[in-house]
Design an enzyme around this catalytic site. Structure first.
Site, PDB file in Angstrom:
ATOM      1  N   HIS A  91       0.853  -1.199   0.000  1.00 55.47           N
ATOM      2  CA  HIS A  91       0.000   0.000   0.000  1.00 55.47           C
ATOM      3  C   HIS A  91       0.886   1.246   0.000  1.00 55.47           C
ATOM      4  CE1 HIS A  91      -3.455  -2.505   0.862  1.00 55.47           C
ATOM      5  NE2 HIS A  91      -2.926  -2.953   1.974  1.00 55.47           N
ATOM      6  N   HIS A  99      -3.205 -11.182   4.578  1.00 50.52           N
ATOM      7  CA  HIS A  99      -2.784 -11.545   5.943  1.00 50.52           C
ATOM      8  C   HIS A  99      -2.872 -13.056   6.124  1.00 50.52           C
ATOM      9  CE1 HIS A  99      -5.125  -7.722   5.777  1.00 50.52           C
ATOM     10  NE2 HIS A  99      -3.901  -7.277   5.933  1.00 50.52           N
ATOM     11  N   GLU A 146       2.873  -6.719   2.607  1.00 49.40           N
ATOM     12  CA  GLU A 146       2.091  -5.627   3.205  1.00 49.40           C
ATOM     13  C   GLU A 146       3.016  -4.457   3.563  1.00 49.40           C
ATOM     14  OE1 GLU A 146       0.058  -7.129   6.614  1.00 49.40           O
ATOM     15  OE2 GLU A 146      -1.345  -5.471   6.795  1.00 49.40           O
ATOM     16  N   ARG A 166       5.994  -2.145  11.471  1.00 52.73           N
ATOM     17  CA  ARG A 166       7.153  -1.476  10.869  1.00 52.73           C
ATOM     18  C   ARG A 166       8.454  -1.776  11.587  1.00 52.73           C
ATOM     19  NH1 ARG A 166       5.023   3.886   7.918  1.00 52.73           N
ATOM     20  NH2 ARG A 166       2.916   3.138   7.520  1.00 52.73           N
TER      21      ARG A 166
END
Lengths: 341, 341
Positions: free
Chosen positions: B8, B223, B284, B290
């Site tokens: 994304h 996921h 992802e 992160r």
């Protein structure tokens, strides 16, 4: 002793469901519809309902004791109102009490709570106390979504729930986080709603300081913790990104998972990533999946076989099968001593 | 070529979010609040936003191409109304188009749909068609719960969604089932809502005949499929109890999982229980998690490392990293040929 921490009375005599149908019909009839008399169920009917089901499966699978509660999908907290839920819960719990009295070495009770949408959880404390102090129960099932799939109650970490937690702590009993049926067409009950609730509860706990407020409060998250062990790295990473303590420190004195995961690779993963002290043997039998797996020739929900297949030391096996349950449910040992088991 | 099916644009220049804030403020101001002008973002700002993030991570991790879509949590279908959602989606999609034009060998586009609660999915077909035919996109993200956590749309298997599916089939593009932010305090977005939606969608597909009506319709469940692979035995057993065909026959010509599972044991399980033809490499990134895992010294979301650690044959690795994505997104190959990649 092999203790199954997760069994529901899914095979109760038909009079129970007939009562429920009449009760709900009377409720729909409005104030004019008087609630029906309590269902009449004989001891023999109870014995018959268990003999070819839970008792037979205990013998066949080599398990000893089931921590036993009313059928979860029938709790139906979203149906009726507080008074309906209260009476229904009392009837279901009294039936579990009779099961445990008839077979004290096979079953020990966990209660359904008389939750109802919009009703403060504090109102469930009295039934919990009655079940523990008068009926000898050792825990409760707590529904995080009494709406049945609309999820409009506050999260489990909200102070909304605290009065009930105070009672749990006072009585020293844990709760299994367990939703009931879904009235939301998006969510299949046993295939989505149950698992979603497990994942949801874990993440609520992860983002809160609930266990600072209640250091001895304990929850069992069933169905192996929903999606959590499969995504253990995600949850570890989310805790880290959110500047929370590591999961072990943050949650694992208070949160436990059962082994209701119906294939060997799932059980292997669970026991690899979650500390063994946080895993309680459970099967959910007779429950969500009743069939025989053609690949193994055994019931999907015969979860003991998967654990037996793991290369665990005897002491670890004893933790999974017995010691962890005794630690999470301290009243269990007292209860077993009382019946000489 | 290593194709990451799930990325994304989470690092878009600040002007995008500033536009969104102003847009929503204008909406709240009622009919008097005129929507703001489109955000002004230069090519250099786009380059900068990617250089130290997605492009750097592609290089470091050794991946080649990311199937790239607007930030999922910012889709916010529950905010504003149809007109707000429509303009916001167009702006986000146009920005992805510019990314793909600037870096045609690194990114290929997947669009956000202008969904809005209560608005027929048919109204999203035009934006899908524009993105595919005019912007060269190869798929879309479909939100099964545009309410943002209230789950009051019909299930994905309801005819409500069929006009959009007709357009997907006509264009031969798949959808990734992807919710956006949660406005329900019960559901943490990336830690619960995302995973719950994945599990929910799979069970909806399992209980329906959607793929009899649309034999070529394809969904990627991100996921790693939520809770599904961890509970593969449960889902196999549920299908069996419900007298449905085996999962392979029922779903696996139409349903795929990505590898956004952030630890090796999870990836091992996924690749053990789900046929390899149904798994698409995805990370992802830059996304939900992160941080760097202190246990491994690498980013949690560096999922390529987990797959590299599996004892897979070269041909299987190629399926996971490349061939499956080309099969599920047939326009990808056309697109790559067009840019000489």
């Amino acid at each position: 002793m092999i203790i199954d921490c997760h069994g529901h009375y899914t095979t109760a005599p038909g009079a129970l469901q007939a009562y429920r149908d009449t009760q709900l019909a009377a409720f729909k009839g409005g104030a004019g519809g008087a609630p029906p008399p309590d269902p009449r169920i004989s001891d023999d009917e109870i014995r018959d309902s268990l003999e070819q089901a839970q008792l037979k499966l205990q013998r066949e699978r080599g398990t000893d004791l089931t921590i036993f509660s009313p059928r979860a999908s029938a709790m139906g907290h979203h149906l009726g109102d507080e008074s309906v839920s209260s009476r229904w819960s009392r009837i279901c719990n009294d039936l579990i009490y009779r099961v445990c009295k008839l077979f004290p070495r096979n079953f020990v009770g966990v209660c359904q709570l008389p939750q109802s949408p919009g009703v403060p959880p504090a109102h469930s404390a009295a039934e919990l106390e009655r079940c523990v102090r008068e009926l000898g129960f050792i825990g409760c099932n707590l529904n995080p979504d009494p709406s049945g799939g609309h999820w409009n109650s506050p999260p489990l970490t909200d102070r909304h729930w605290y009065p009930l937690y105070q009672k749990m702590v006072e009585l020293d009993v844990p709760a299994m986080v367990h939703v009931s049926a879904s009235c939301n067409p998006n969510f299949h009950a046993t295939g989505a709603h149950y698992l979603n609730a497990d994942t949801t509860a874990f993440m609520q706990f992860l983002t809160s300081d609930l266990f600072k407020d209640f250091p001895t409060l304990r929850f069992v998250i069933p169905h192996g913790g929903g999606a959590v062990p499969f995504h253990w790295g995600r949850f570890r990473g989310l805790a880290q990104d959110l500047k929370r303590p590591p999961l072990e420190e943050l949650l694992l004195n208070n949160v436990y998972f059962d082994t209701c995961v119906y294939h060997l690779p799932g059980i292997e993963l669970l026991c690899k990533v979650v500390p063994l002290d946080n895993i309680l043997f459970g099967s959910e039998m007779v429950g969500a999946v009743r069939g025989i797996d053609p690949r193994s020739g055994h019931h999907y929900d015969d979860t003991k076989r998967y654990i037996d297949a793991l290369p665990l030391a005897a002491a670890d096996r004893e933790r999974l099968f017995s010691l962890n349950a005794r630690r999470v449910y301290p009243r269990l040992t007292v209860r077993l001593a009382a019946v000489g088991a």
